[in-house]
Design an enzyme around this catalytic site. Structure first.
Site, PDB file in Angstrom:
ATOM      1  N   HIS A   7       0.845  -1.205   0.000  1.00 36.62           N
ATOM      2  CA  HIS A   7       0.000   0.000   0.000  1.00 36.62           C
ATOM      3  C   HIS A   7       0.877   1.250   0.000  1.00 36.62           C
ATOM      4  CE1 HIS A   7      -3.469   2.585   1.400  1.00 36.62           C
ATOM      5  NE2 HIS A   7      -2.426   3.322   1.793  1.00 36.62           N
ATOM      6  N   GLU A   8       1.810   1.303   0.939  1.00 39.08           N
ATOM      7  CA  GLU A   8       2.637   2.501   1.093  1.00 39.08           C
ATOM      8  C   GLU A   8       3.506   2.739  -0.148  1.00 39.08           C
ATOM      9  OE1 GLU A   8       2.357   4.789   3.244  1.00 39.08           O
ATOM     10  OE2 GLU A   8       0.896   3.757   4.493  1.00 39.08           O
TER      11      GLU A   8
ATOM     12  N   HIS B   6       1.794   4.315  -3.124  1.00 36.85           N
ATOM     13  CA  HIS B   6       1.685   5.780  -3.137  1.00 36.85           C
ATOM     14  C   HIS B   6       2.836   6.385  -3.959  1.00 36.85           C
ATOM     15  CE1 HIS B   6      -1.782   6.579  -0.741  1.00 36.85           C
ATOM     16  NE2 HIS B   6      -1.336   5.920   0.323  1.00 36.85           N
TER      17      HIS B   6
ATOM     18  N   TYR C 267      -4.310  14.592  -3.141  1.00 39.31           N
ATOM     19  CA  TYR C 267      -4.635  13.832  -1.932  1.00 39.31           C
ATOM     20  C   TYR C 267      -5.728  14.510  -1.117  1.00 39.31           C
ATOM     21  CZ  TYR C 267      -3.599  10.269   1.553  1.00 39.31           C
ATOM     22  OH  TYR C 267      -3.671   9.180   2.394  1.00 39.31           O
TER      23      TYR C 267
ATOM     24  N   GLU D 144      -5.927   6.563  -2.404  1.00 37.75           N
ATOM     25  CA  GLU D 144      -5.946   5.568  -1.334  1.00 37.75           C
ATOM     26  C   GLU D 144      -6.369   4.191  -1.849  1.00 37.75           C
ATOM     27  OE1 GLU D 144      -5.252   4.899   1.879  1.00 37.75           O
ATOM     28  OE2 GLU D 144      -3.999   6.627   1.490  1.00 37.75           O
TER      29      GLU D 144
ATOM     30  N   ASP E  44      -9.607  13.673   7.801  1.00 36.30           N
ATOM     31  CA  ASP E  44      -8.931  12.685   6.961  1.00 36.30           C
ATOM     32  C   ASP E  44      -8.836  13.160   5.504  1.00 36.30           C
ATOM     33  OD1 ASP E  44      -7.819  10.207   6.141  1.00 36.30           O
ATOM     34  OD2 ASP E  44      -9.800   9.347   5.771  1.00 36.30           O
TER      35      ASP E  44
ATOM     36  N   HIS F 165      -9.410   7.941   3.446  1.00 30.75           N
ATOM     37  CA  HIS F 165      -9.342   6.538   3.883  1.00 30.75           C
ATOM     38  C   HIS F 165     -10.734   5.957   4.127  1.00 30.75           C
ATOM     39  CE1 HIS F 165      -5.270   7.947   5.072  1.00 30.75           C
ATOM     40  NE2 HIS F 165      -4.905   6.722   4.754  1.00 30.75           N
TER      41      HIS F 165
HETATM   42 ZN    ZN Z   1      -2.419   5.356   1.989  1.00 32.72          ZN
END
Ligand code: ZN
Length: 366
Positions: free
Chosen positions: A184-185, A188, A199, A208, A281, A286
């Site tokens: 996931h990270e 990005h 974002y 996301e 957020d 998310h």
């Molecule tokens: Zn993320």
């Protein structure tokens, strides 16, 4: 009057590369934990939030100044990752002490070995399924630091490297455990180098969702699972045994990953009917990512087999094809997946599966 310095953050000095700062545990989850009466829960959550705020500011500064260029080492093969794992030894200075390099044997520290394997699994999916050489497509070395801070409840990619906390052991375990969190990270990073989705709001939720989609595909690819065999969870194995929950998010059934007295309830919607309008957020990046996440799950399970082959290929086509705008809304993304399905597979079952999935989650395709 708008001062010059206020305008600087919208500019980049390195060819449009604009990193986002995403921690795998979103701030609203830690905010709630920080309110817990039990200081064993609130203490680590508060300290983790402080770390994250500091890193977020640092990230902005790096964005303005331009991240230092990291060239792949001379002689590095295009079909192999170049990984280095560091041990932060519970301090917050990055990267820490080098403990494992590319090609070296596993040591005794399980966090080091899992981080090394997770970087490799991410590299493998992008190279073998999509022909992409690392996250920038140009062999970017993959660095990671483990044992960051004390009881640090998070993991993140800071634009230059991965950082993993050990968790507080009350709510969160070691953040190197779920390979999809690593995927996931790092995704990005792929998004920053390609569509560079803003974002915030819907483009942020798409950003996301793409990280969840490819994070899950990295796990499925490394386990050789089909769409039917996959758990479609993000962060399975990360929650401590006493927590009422299985993971951070569920693509199969958004909103059902956890329901816990300390953690609250998973706030993700599965369809547009329950879209959450919020200023928190980053406008619910998310939270509303549950909607495109569920659409991907529906497409992948309808097509069957290995999800990275057909469904993943379509999503990769859209992410890297050059037509996805930075400010894209769900309907723009959905329309491009329909176009990609028609171009790649013609007017058949695949096209039908994509159309039907978006219809089921309430997103219009043009
Ligand atoms: Zn993320």
């Amino acid at each position: 009057m708008v001062s010059h310095s206020a305008m600087v953050p919208s500019m980049t000095t390195n060819g449009g590369f604009k990193p986002v700062f995403c921690t795998i545990v979103p701030p609203h989850v830690l905010d709630r934990l920080a309110q817990a009466e039990d200081s064993a829960l609130s203490g680590p959550a508060r300290r983790s939030l402080e770390h994250d705020a500091y890193q977020r500011t640092k990230r902005r500064l790096t964005t303005v100044l331009g991240a230092p260029a990291v060239a792949p080492p001379i002689g590095a093969a295009a079909d192999r990752p170049h990984r280095t794992v560091y041990d932060a030894r519970h301090r917050q200075d990055l990267p820490g002490t080098k403990v494992r390099e590319e090609g070296s044997e596993p040591g005794t520290d399980a966090s080091v070995n899992r981080a090394y394997a997770g970087l490799g699994a991410t590299f493998d999916l992008y190279l073998k399924a999509y022909g992409r050489n690392s996250i920038d497509g140009e062999g970017l070395p993959l660095d990671a630091s483990v044992h960051f801070g004390t009881d640090y409840d998070n993991a993140f990619w800071n634009g230059e490297q991965m950082v993993f906390g050990d968790g507080d052991n009350e709510i969160f375990l070691d953040f190197t455990i779920p390979v999809d969190v690593i995927g996931h990270e790092l995704t990005h990073g792929v998004t920053q180098h390609t569509a560079n989705l803003t974002y915030f709001g819907q483009p942020g939720a798409l950003n996301e969702s793409l990280s969840d989609v490819f994070g899950s595909l990295i796990k499925q690819y490394s386990l050789g699972q089909t769409a039917a065999e996959a758990d479609w969870l993000i962060g399975a194995g990360l929650l401590a045994p006493s927590v009422h929950g299985t993971a951070l998010r569920s693509m199969k059934a958004p909103g059902t990953a956890y329901d816990d007295p300390n953690l609250g309830k998973d706030p993700q919607p599965a369809t547009m009917e329950h879209y959450v309008r919020t200023g928190r957020d980053n406008g619910g990046v998310h939270i509303n990512s549950g909607i495109p996440n569920h659409a991907f799950y529906l497409v992948a399970t309808a097509m069957g087999g290995h999800s990275w082959e057909k469904a993943g290929q379509l999503w990769y086509d859209v992410l890297t094809g050059g037509e996805l705008k930075q400010q894209a809304l769900f309907t723009d993304f959905a329309t491009l997946t329909v176009k990609a399905a028609r171009e790649r597979y013609g007017a058949g079952d695949e096209l039908e599966a994509v159309r039907k999935a978006w219809e089921q989650v309430g997103v219009r395709t043009l």
